[in-house]
Enzyme design. Structure first.
Site, mmCIF file in Angstrom:
data_model
loop_
_atom_site.group_PDB
_atom_site.id
_atom_site.type_symbol
_atom_site.label_atom_id
_atom_site.label_comp_id
_atom_site.label_asym_id
_atom_site.label_seq_id
_atom_site.Cartn_x
_atom_site.Cartn_y
_atom_site.Cartn_z
ATOM 1 N N CYS A 92 -6.483 -5.960 -18.714
ATOM 2 C CA CYS A 92 -5.609 -6.875 -19.447
ATOM 3 C C CYS A 92 -6.141 -8.315 -19.362
ATOM 4 O O CYS A 92 -7.142 -8.636 -19.990
ATOM 5 C CB CYS A 92 -4.175 -6.764 -18.937
ATOM 6 S SG CYS A 92 -2.937 -7.456 -20.066
ATOM 7 N N HIS A 184 -2.799 -1.102 -18.997
ATOM 8 C CA HIS A 184 -2.664 -1.058 -17.535
ATOM 9 C C HIS A 184 -2.750 0.389 -17.033
ATOM 10 O O HIS A 184 -1.756 1.126 -17.068
ATOM 11 C CB HIS A 184 -1.334 -1.679 -17.099
ATOM 12 C CG HIS A 184 -1.292 -3.157 -17.250
ATOM 13 N ND1 HIS A 184 -1.683 -4.017 -16.239
ATOM 14 C CD2 HIS A 184 -0.925 -3.935 -18.294
ATOM 15 C CE1 HIS A 184 -1.542 -5.264 -16.662
ATOM 16 N NE2 HIS A 184 -1.088 -5.244 -17.903
ATOM 17 N N GLU A 186 -2.979 1.378 -14.031
ATOM 18 C CA GLU A 186 -2.399 1.526 -12.694
ATOM 19 C C GLU A 186 -0.941 1.956 -12.699
ATOM 20 O O GLU A 186 -0.428 2.447 -11.686
ATOM 21 C CB GLU A 186 -2.558 0.216 -11.905
ATOM 22 C CG GLU A 186 -1.737 -0.964 -12.408
ATOM 23 C CD GLU A 186 -2.433 -1.789 -13.473
ATOM 24 O OE1 GLU A 186 -2.094 -2.981 -13.612
ATOM 25 O OE2 GLU A 186 -3.318 -1.248 -14.163
ATOM 26 N N SER A 239 8.721 -1.961 18.906
ATOM 27 C CA SER A 239 10.140 -2.026 18.562
ATOM 28 C C SER A 239 10.780 -0.653 18.464
ATOM 29 O O SER A 239 11.995 -0.549 18.397
ATOM 30 C CB SER A 239 10.307 -2.744 17.216
ATOM 31 O OG SER A 239 9.715 -1.961 16.180
ATOM 32 N N LYS A 529 13.920 -4.028 -6.752
ATOM 33 C CA LYS A 529 12.880 -4.997 -6.409
ATOM 34 C C LYS A 529 11.670 -4.766 -7.294
ATOM 35 O O LYS A 529 11.093 -3.678 -7.249
ATOM 36 C CB LYS A 529 12.477 -4.847 -4.946
ATOM 37 C CG LYS A 529 11.302 -5.759 -4.548
ATOM 38 C CD LYS A 529 10.802 -5.488 -3.144
ATOM 39 C CE LYS A 529 9.634 -6.406 -2.798
ATOM 40 N NZ LYS A 529 9.093 -6.172 -1.450
#
Length: 537
Positions: A92, A184, A186, A239, A529
């Protein structure tokens, strides 16, 4: 050790493709797809100077961008890219950048093209692009997202693909292995895009598809032993989450008892977490573990603080201070036993942390800082060692399975370094932490009972800084609000909200309101998100 040096060490272990990022929201997906092909790759900003690279890439991919190539101040690649003598693929905006450097013409399209398009291939007999187009059907469905287009390709380029609206949807240099595509590959919407990327990195760049977690283990163990030396010791940040656990087990395998794990009780961990971590790491996995009780110190420094970035910096800096203090104690102990000094600090930083925490000049902006990649003390005595820094979450889980870590640990949901402090919106106090902690425990319990835990990538309860009117036992209440968050994600760079069954939500809501004092309302977050982040702060 500087991050670029760590990346270079891993890159020099494998055939590596360099991805130069112009700020596209899809750049991390290029990285994912290349690694899925078994080829290691590094994502660096488009401003990277080729002369400063610490490794020689086998090929280069130029990403897309939210910019127009004609914008004033638009990002541009170092022209030295085209003198490296390695294959180049422009996607692109990357196609327009190839044209800009090699003599083609680009222009603002009359109409922005966004969505599906049908790509027709134009194979060139006897041309090197045959390997680039291998096994691709014609036509094939691809995903377009651009405002600029190629007006005319550079001299010596041939057309190898077109769509109804893009005459030059795919081009290739007549002699050199340089390719440009307007779509694109991907994204999953380009149904055969993974084939094209695999063809480029393996068929054109001639990369050895040796990037596997089984190969990574042996090479990373060797790298750790070389870094630490035969007598050096490491203090580990653990943790109980999958990242720090995998890093700790890897470190123990590399240097044995010279690895010392420290769990800092920062007062903002989940319910009974310290006891559970101690049992898992020390008793079950045989790792040397010290528990440092610093809850009062952390909560004292957080008093009155509401800004999320200040919370992260305070927790990050205090975290390092506590580690410094513990390292002095362990250092003295190891010296008495004739072992090497404590010089290294282990952290479980992952690649998405690195990507999100680096500000690319121009194209991208920092979303938030992570305490394991930002906010570290400038005068910190210990050197960082981050064996997972180049890995995505799914790669870490695969690594954990190969290291024989129990399945429930390998698939444990992520927990942020700043803990519940960034899930208590507003001031962090012991009482607020307790509310969020109890609500979160109920939430996770019910998700597991419903058999949904493995379907969800991350789930938690957040305490909002608002109060709402309610009625309990014929009494008017004015209590706090819990927001539930659950997402599905492959790499945590993007995420979709999880469609929780209504009956499960009903049970969770009833339990939280009835069992957690101070809460009279429960909400469910249905944002993805981007544009939202996974954590509230």
């Amino acid at each position: 050790m500087a991050p670029i040096e760590v990346a270079a060490q891993v890159a020099n272990m494998y055939d590596t493709v360099l991805i130069l990022d112009f700020g596209s929201q899809y750049s991390h997906l290029i990285t994912r797809r290349v690694r899925e092909a078994g080829v290691y790759c590094e994502l660096l900003p488009c401003t990277q100077k080729i002369a400063d690279l610490k490794f020689k890439p086998k090929g280069i991919i130029l990403s897309g961008s939210p910019f127009s190539i004609t914008d004033e101040g638009a990002p541009h690649v170092d022209p030295a890219v085209f003198d490296l003598g390695v294959p180049i693929l422009g996607i692109c905006y990357g196609l327009q950048e190839i044209a800009r450097n090699l003599g083609g013409e680009t222009s603002l399209a009359v109409k922005r093209e966004y969505g599906h398009a049908e790509l027709h291939l134009h194979p060139q007999e006897g041309h090197h692009s045959a390997a680039f187009l291998k096994d691709l059907p014609s036509p094939t469905n691809v995903w377009m997202s651009h405002g600029d287009h190629l007006e005319s390709p550079p001299q010596d380029f041939v057309v190898i693909g077109s769509t109804a609206t893009s005459e030059y949807a795919a081009v290739a240099h007549k002699d050199r292995p340089i390719y440009g595509i307007q779509f694109h590959p991907e994204v999953t919407h380009s149904v055969d895009g993974t084939i094209l990327l695999r063809n480029f990195v393996i068929g054109i760049c001639k990369c050895d598809a040796s990037w596997t977690m089984s190969s990574f283990i042996d090479k990373e163990l060797e790298r750790i032993r070389t870094l630490v030396g035969p007598t050096g010791s490491v203090i580990g940040a653990v943790s109980g989450g999958v990242d720090s656990t995998v890093a700790a087990v890897l470190m123990k395998r590399a240097i044995g008892d010279r690895f010392h794990a420290v769990l800092v009780d920062n007062g903002v961990m989940r319910l009974n977490e310290c006891a559970q971590v101690k049992k898992t790491l020390a008793d079950n996995l045989g790792i040397n573990l010290t528990v440092a009780d610093a809850a009062d110190l952390f909560l004292g420094r957080l008093k009155g603080v509401t800004d999320p970035e200040r919370k992260r910096k305070i927790i990050g800096n205090t975290f390092i201070e506590v580690f410094e203090a513990e390292s002095h104690k362990i250092d003295a102990m190891t010296r008495e036993r004739g072992e090497g000094a404590i010089e290294w600090l282990l952290q479980g930083t992952l690649y998405p942390d690195v990507i999100e925490s680096i500000s690319f000049k121009g194209p991208s902006a920092t979303i938030k800082s992570h305490h394991n990649v930002g906010g570290l003390l400038e005068d910190m005595r210990l050197k960082l060692i981050e064996p997972l820094r180049e890995l995505f979450k799914d790669e870490v889980r695969a690594l954990g399975t190969l290291l024989d870590i129990p399945d429930d640990l390998v698939w444990r949901h992520p927990f942020p370094g700043p803990g519940i402090a960034i899930r208590v919106l507003g001031e962090v106090t012991p009482s607020q932490v307790e509310i969020a902690r109890l609500a979160d425990n109920i939430y996770i319990e019910e998700i597991k009972k419903a058999g949904l835990y493995r379907q969800i990538s991350q789930a938690y309860a957040a305490l909002l800084p608002v109060r709402s009117v309610g009625v309990m036992g014929d009494q008017r209440t004015y209590e706090q609000v819990i927001a539930l968050r659950a997402v599905e994600s492959q790499d945590f760079m993007t995420a979709d909200w999880f469609q929780m069954p209504y009956d499960v939500l009903k049970r969770i809501s009833n339990r939280i309101i009835n069992e957690v004092k101070g809460v009279n309302r429960v909400l469910y977050d249905v944002s993805s998100k981007p544009p939202s982040t996974i954590e509230f702060e």
